[in-house]
Design a protein around this motif. Structure first.
Motif, PDB file in Angstrom:
ATOM      1  N   MET A  33      54.341  13.126  63.188  1.00  0.00           N
ATOM      2  CA  MET A  33      54.623  11.772  62.726  1.00  0.00           C
ATOM      3  C   MET A  33      55.733  11.791  61.673  1.00  0.00           C
ATOM      4  SD  MET A  33      50.934   9.831  62.612  1.00  0.00           S
ATOM      5  CE  MET A  33      51.702   8.235  62.455  1.00  0.00           C
ATOM      6  N   LEU A  34      55.764  12.838  60.841  1.00  0.00           N
ATOM      7  CA  LEU A  34      56.854  12.983  59.877  1.00  0.00           C
ATOM      8  C   LEU A  34      58.191  13.164  60.593  1.00  0.00           C
ATOM      9  CD1 LEU A  34      55.242  15.375  57.214  1.00  0.00           C
ATOM     10  CD2 LEU A  34      55.672  12.927  56.985  1.00  0.00           C
ATOM     11  N   VAL A  35      58.178  13.905  61.694  1.00  0.00           N
ATOM     12  CA  VAL A  35      59.410  14.087  62.479  1.00  0.00           C
ATOM     13  C   VAL A  35      59.909  12.738  63.009  1.00  0.00           C
ATOM     14  CG1 VAL A  35      60.388  15.110  64.570  1.00  0.00           C
ATOM     15  CG2 VAL A  35      58.852  16.463  63.118  1.00  0.00           C
ATOM     16  N   ILE A  36      58.979  11.909  63.496  1.00  0.00           N
ATOM     17  CA  ILE A  36      59.355  10.586  64.009  1.00  0.00           C
ATOM     18  C   ILE A  36      59.930   9.720  62.891  1.00  0.00           C
ATOM     19  CG2 ILE A  36      58.460   8.449  65.018  1.00  0.00           C
ATOM     20  CD1 ILE A  36      56.378  10.207  66.484  1.00  0.00           C
ATOM     21  N   MET A  37      59.231   9.676  61.758  1.00  0.00           N
ATOM     22  CA  MET A  37      59.673   8.850  60.637  1.00  0.00           C
ATOM     23  C   MET A  37      61.034   9.297  60.110  1.00  0.00           C
ATOM     24  SD  MET A  37      56.008   8.643  58.648  1.00  0.00           S
ATOM     25  CE  MET A  37      54.618   7.715  59.319  1.00  0.00           C
ATOM     26  N   GLU A  38      61.201  10.621  59.963  1.00  0.00           N
ATOM     27  CA  GLU A  38      62.478  11.109  59.450  1.00  0.00           C
ATOM     28  C   GLU A  38      63.601  10.930  60.465  1.00  0.00           C
ATOM     29  OE1 GLU A  38      64.382  14.926  57.065  1.00  0.00           O
ATOM     30  OE2 GLU A  38      62.259  14.935  57.621  1.00  0.00           O
ATOM     31  N   SER A  39      63.271  10.975  61.746  1.00  0.00           N
ATOM     32  CA  SER A  39      64.289  10.723  62.773  1.00  0.00           C
ATOM     33  C   SER A  39      64.834   9.310  62.654  1.00  0.00           C
ATOM     34  CB  SER A  39      63.695  10.951  64.164  1.00  0.00           C
ATOM     35  OG  SER A  39      63.312  12.296  64.347  1.00  0.00           O
ATOM     36  N   VAL A  40      63.942   8.366  62.380  1.00  0.00           N
ATOM     37  CA  VAL A  40      64.388   6.983  62.182  1.00  0.00           C
ATOM     38  C   VAL A  40      65.307   6.900  60.967  1.00  0.00           C
ATOM     39  CG1 VAL A  40      63.647   4.603  61.776  1.00  0.00           C
ATOM     40  CG2 VAL A  40      62.299   6.081  63.275  1.00  0.00           C
ATOM     41  N   TYR A  41      64.939   7.638  59.913  1.00  0.00           N
ATOM     42  CA  TYR A  41      65.782   7.656  58.708  1.00  0.00           C
ATOM     43  C   TYR A  41      67.170   8.215  59.016  1.00  0.00           C
ATOM     44  CZ  TYR A  41      67.698   9.509  54.344  1.00  0.00           C
ATOM     45  OH  TYR A  41      68.535   9.835  53.303  1.00  0.00           O
ATOM     46  N   LEU A  43      68.719   8.320  61.889  1.00  0.00           N
ATOM     47  CA  LEU A  43      69.459   7.445  62.800  1.00  0.00           C
ATOM     48  C   LEU A  43      69.924   6.162  62.119  1.00  0.00           C
ATOM     49  CD1 LEU A  43      67.269   7.858  66.023  1.00  0.00           C
ATOM     50  CD2 LEU A  43      69.593   8.728  65.672  1.00  0.00           C
ATOM     51  N   THR A  44      69.074   5.585  61.249  1.00  0.00           N
ATOM     52  CA  THR A  44      69.405   4.297  60.641  1.00  0.00           C
ATOM     53  C   THR A  44      70.024   4.434  59.255  1.00  0.00           C
ATOM     54  OG1 THR A  44      67.223   4.063  59.606  1.00  0.00           O
ATOM     55  CG2 THR A  44      67.462   3.237  61.869  1.00  0.00           C
ATOM     56  N   ARG A  45      69.766   5.581  58.580  1.00  0.00           N
ATOM     57  CA  ARG A  45      70.220   5.820  57.204  1.00  0.00           C
ATOM     58  C   ARG A  45      69.673   4.790  56.217  1.00  0.00           C
ATOM     59  NH1 ARG A  45      76.224   8.545  57.148  1.00  0.00           N
ATOM     60  NH2 ARG A  45      75.874   9.973  58.886  1.00  0.00           N
ATOM     61  N   ARG A  46      68.573   4.169  56.563  1.00  0.00           N
ATOM     62  CA  ARG A  46      67.943   3.197  55.668  1.00  0.00           C
ATOM     63  C   ARG A  46      66.975   3.928  54.742  1.00  0.00           C
ATOM     64  NH1 ARG A  46      65.918  -2.024  58.817  1.00  0.00           N
ATOM     65  NH2 ARG A  46      65.995  -2.805  56.675  1.00  0.00           N
ATOM     66  N   GLU A  47      67.162   3.758  53.464  1.00  0.00           N
ATOM     67  CA  GLU A  47      66.417   4.521  52.464  1.00  0.00           C
ATOM     68  C   GLU A  47      64.914   4.284  52.525  1.00  0.00           C
ATOM     69  OE1 GLU A  47      67.420   6.826  49.961  1.00  0.00           O
ATOM     70  OE2 GLU A  47      69.087   6.910  51.377  1.00  0.00           O
ATOM     71  N   ILE A  48      64.509   3.136  53.038  1.00  0.00           N
ATOM     72  CA  ILE A  48      63.081   2.866  53.121  1.00  0.00           C
ATOM     73  C   ILE A  48      62.377   3.905  53.991  1.00  0.00           C
ATOM     74  CG2 ILE A  48      63.445   1.245  55.044  1.00  0.00           C
ATOM     75  CD1 ILE A  48      60.684   1.060  52.354  1.00  0.00           C
ATOM     76  N   TRP A  49      63.062   4.400  55.036  1.00  0.00           N
ATOM     77  CA  TRP A  49      62.447   5.385  55.927  1.00  0.00           C
ATOM     78  C   TRP A  49      62.367   6.761  55.253  1.00  0.00           C
ATOM     79  CZ3 TRP A  49      59.465   4.438  59.845  1.00  0.00           C
ATOM     80  CH2 TRP A  49      59.605   3.209  60.506  1.00  0.00           C
ATOM     81  N   ARG A  50      63.280   7.029  54.344  1.00  0.00           N
ATOM     82  CA  ARG A  50      63.168   8.258  53.543  1.00  0.00           C
ATOM     83  C   ARG A  50      61.924   8.190  52.674  1.00  0.00           C
ATOM     84  NH1 ARG A  50      67.040  11.933  50.180  1.00  0.00           N
ATOM     85  NH2 ARG A  50      66.012  12.003  48.148  1.00  0.00           N
ATOM     86  N   THR A  51      61.696   7.031  52.063  1.00  0.00           N
ATOM     87  CA  THR A  51      60.508   6.840  51.230  1.00  0.00           C
ATOM     88  C   THR A  51      59.234   6.984  52.061  1.00  0.00           C
ATOM     89  OG1 THR A  51      61.709   5.346  49.774  1.00  0.00           O
ATOM     90  CG2 THR A  51      59.313   5.195  49.731  1.00  0.00           C
ATOM     91  N   VAL A  52      59.242   6.378  53.240  1.00  0.00           N
ATOM     92  CA  VAL A  52      58.077   6.485  54.131  1.00  0.00           C
ATOM     93  C   VAL A  52      57.783   7.947  54.447  1.00  0.00           C
ATOM     94  CG1 VAL A  52      57.242   5.982  56.466  1.00  0.00           C
ATOM     95  CG2 VAL A  52      58.380   4.188  55.146  1.00  0.00           C
ATOM     96  N   THR A  53      58.829   8.682  54.810  1.00  0.00           N
ATOM     97  CA  THR A  53      58.657  10.088  55.171  1.00  0.00           C
ATOM     98  C   THR A  53      58.157  10.910  53.994  1.00  0.00           C
ATOM     99  OG1 THR A  53      60.492   9.841  56.734  1.00  0.00           O
ATOM    100  CG2 THR A  53      59.780  12.078  56.229  1.00  0.00           C
ATOM    101  N   ARG A  54      58.752  10.673  52.819  1.00  0.00           N
ATOM    102  CA  ARG A  54      58.364  11.431  51.631  1.00  0.00           C
ATOM    103  C   ARG A  54      56.904  11.183  51.247  1.00  0.00           C
ATOM    104  NH1 ARG A  54      62.355  12.819  47.998  1.00  0.00           N
ATOM    105  NH2 ARG A  54      60.651  13.823  46.874  1.00  0.00           N
ATOM    106  N   PHE A  55      56.474   9.946  51.368  1.00  0.00           N
ATOM    107  CA  PHE A  55      55.108   9.606  50.981  1.00  0.00           C
ATOM    108  C   PHE A  55      54.087  10.318  51.872  1.00  0.00           C
ATOM    109  CE2 PHE A  55      51.438   6.682  51.672  1.00  0.00           C
ATOM    110  CZ  PHE A  55      50.823   6.911  50.452  1.00  0.00           C
ATOM    111  N   TRP A  56      54.251  10.181  53.191  1.00  0.00           N
ATOM    112  CA  TRP A  56      53.296  10.817  54.102  1.00  0.00           C
ATOM    113  C   TRP A  56      53.448  12.328  54.072  1.00  0.00           C
ATOM    114  CZ3 TRP A  56      49.494   7.835  55.062  1.00  0.00           C
ATOM    115  CH2 TRP A  56      49.693   6.453  55.185  1.00  0.00           C
TER     116      TRP A  56
END
Length: 530
Positions: A33-41, A43-56
């Motif tokens: 799931m971390l791989v999926i979340m970070e992949s979105v980050y 691809l999109t370069r949106r910082e919110i997805w970095r935060t999501v990945t870091r938290f989980w």
């Protein structure tokens, strides 16, 4: 060997295994799931997805550490509590565990530090590859461990050598591609994915119910809903494959989990509900769905599923054959060149393990009475009520998970999940269910193999070390105290991390927490987190 000592050794291993398996599924699922979340980050370069990945990722790290610590303890027990098992099958059983340590464990151990501390030192794509390698390592660990466990369930690619009195590998590829091991791996890993998806779904639901960190919670729930739906569907499909694998390799386990005392004409029905009666050897208040068991276990409408009592009769025949194998082995000990004994052994060697079952009643199986042979044949029946109910608990929760994730996927797709409070409460209440199902599945697999440490090869009571009861009780108490302390630490760290939320990580730079203003208060309304 005092049987109570064997039972205590089994209890100790069961307790440590059940405890260890609280952490493994979450590690398996969260890693990908971390791989999926970070992949979105990436691809999109949106910082919110970095935060999501870091938290989980922080929660993954807490869980990962305890999973590793408890797993090492289990491996040491093969030498301390199951020394004869290690001697008898160590050539085969030890190889997958050694490969797991050299290939998978060192892979994940090497890259897990980079994953946590390399956010500001690696490129986006580089860090994503590190996260992927950690996920790959965790899942490869499960693969090699389940290859070892699968061999215990279906001992292929090896044979007994009377010269060394041990099992030895003669076809490692058969061990590697053991159908039971492959079915167990994909089913176990999928169950871990479901566990992680429910965990993420439940924590996200808590945030949404409290109106906290909505931006992170919504995105986490979207990933969990899609990932969980795919995983829960695959668990059922792959569980069906596991049922089919039992038909040819573990007929008694299949009959016991259905409490099927007598062979049922094809196509056999699946029991939805019933009360197994050990005295009458009948299932009371039985409710069956026609054809389903036959289709699952035989993939046909014309092959019957063999019943428990018929399998006991077959076991009795194999015990009598095993006595001849044991006799041949004893003769070969005296004279390796005895041609007649060698021919006798070759004719009956596949039943030697059944001959060993008599050692629970007599030191020399060749002196066993007919009554003792009959008693030993009845020992091949596992605990039917436990098998029956654990299977239904596991299967029932599996169906419930499909329903939960189907609703989650629909509500997330319609962007209504955060406003549907009954659904959010349901997600929170559902959080323990995957762990209950997974532990039930482990019990089903291991209790269903009894009385064998290695199916048809080595009885469990023969595999244990010569320890005293006091020695085993000391280690059980010690493990209970130590693991109880670790459990408290684990839960406190998890709760503390969850309460602090996704913007509290301290390992490396994170983008700024949203301003504390009415329009940007961390609830996903506005601000840079969006």
């Amino acid at each position: 060997m005092d049987l109570s000592t064997v039972e205590l050794s089994r209890l100790q291993f069961a307790l440590t295994a059940l405890y260890h398996f609280l952490f493994v599924p979450l590690t398996l699922g969260l890693s990908f799931m971390l791989v999926i979340m970070e992949s979105v980050y990436v691809l999109t370069r949106r910082e919110i997805w970095r935060t999501v990945t870091r938290f989980w990722g922080t929660l993954f790290g807490i869980n990962f550490v305890l999973g590793v610590a408890t797993g090492l303890t289990m491996e040491f027990q093969f030498g301390t509590n199951w020394s004869y098992f290690s001697h008898f099958v160590g050539d085969i059983f030890g190889a997958p565990l050694a490969i797991e340590g050299l290939m998978a464990f060192f892979l994940e151990a090497t890259f897990v530090g980079l994953m946590f501390f390399g956010w500001d030192k690696l490129s986006r794509v580089g860090h994503l590859m590190v996260t992927f390698l950690v996920a790959l390592g965790t899942n490869l660990s499960a693969l090699w461990i389940l290859i070892a466990n699968g061999w215990m369930q279906n001992p292929v690619g090896a044979e007994f050598n009377p010269a060394t009195m041990r099992m030895e590998v003669n076809d490692f590829m058969a061990v590697l591609f053991n159908p039971i091991a492959q079915a167990k791996f994909v089913h176990t890993v999928s169950a871990g994915y479901v566990c992680a998806a429910v965990f993420v779904l439940g924590i996200s639901a808590i945030y949404l119910l409290k109106g906290k960190w909505v931006s992170v919670a919504k995105r986490s729930m979207a990933v969990a809903a899609a990932f969980g739906l795919a995983s829960s569907l695959s668990v059922v499909v792959l569980g069906d494959e596991s049922g089919y694998a039992l038909t040819d390799n573990q007929k008694m386990k299949l009959a016991a989990l259905e409490a099927m005392w007598h062979t049922e004409p094809a196509p056999a029905g699946l029991t939805l509900f019933g009360i197994p009666n050990m005295q009458t050897q009948h299932t009371d208040l039985e409710i069956k769905v026609p054809y389903v068991l036959g289709l699952i276990s035989t993939r046909s409408l014309d092959r019957p599923v063999v019943g428990i009592l018929e399998l006991v009769d077959h076991a009795e025949d194999r015990i009598r054959s095993g006595i001849l194998a044991y006799d041949a082995v004893e003769k070969l000990k005296v004279n390796e060149a005895d041609i007649a004994a060698r021919a006798q052994f070759e004719a009956h060697k596949r039943d030697l393990g059944y001959g060993y079952l008599l050692k629970a009643y007599v030191s020399d199986p060749r002196t066993a009475t007919n009554e003792q042979i009959v008693k030993a044949s009845l020992d091949v029946i596992p605990n039917v009520p436990v098998m029956f109910w654990t299977f239904r608990i596991m299967a029932g929760i599996g169906v419930a998970m499909i329903a939960l994730f189907a609703v989650a996927f629909i509500l997330v797709s319609l962007r209504k999940a955060e406003y549907t409070r009954w659904f959010l409460r349901l997600c929170v209440l559902a959080m323990p269910l995957p762990w209950i199902a997974i532990e039930a599945g482990w019990m089903l697999a291991e209790i269903g193999r009894q009385p064998w440490a290695v199916e048809g090869v080595l009885p469990t009571f023969m595999g244990a070390s010569s320890l005293t009861k006091s020695q085993i009780w000391m280690t059980i108490i010690g493990f209970t105290l130590m693991y109880g302390t670790l459990a408290v630490i684990e839960v406190k760290l998890m709760i503390k991390t969850i309460k602090k939320g996704p913007y509290a990580a301290k390992m490396g730079h994170m983008h700024d927490e949203p301003d504390a203003s009415p329009l940007a208060d961390g609830r996903g309304v506005a601000g840079p987190a969006e």
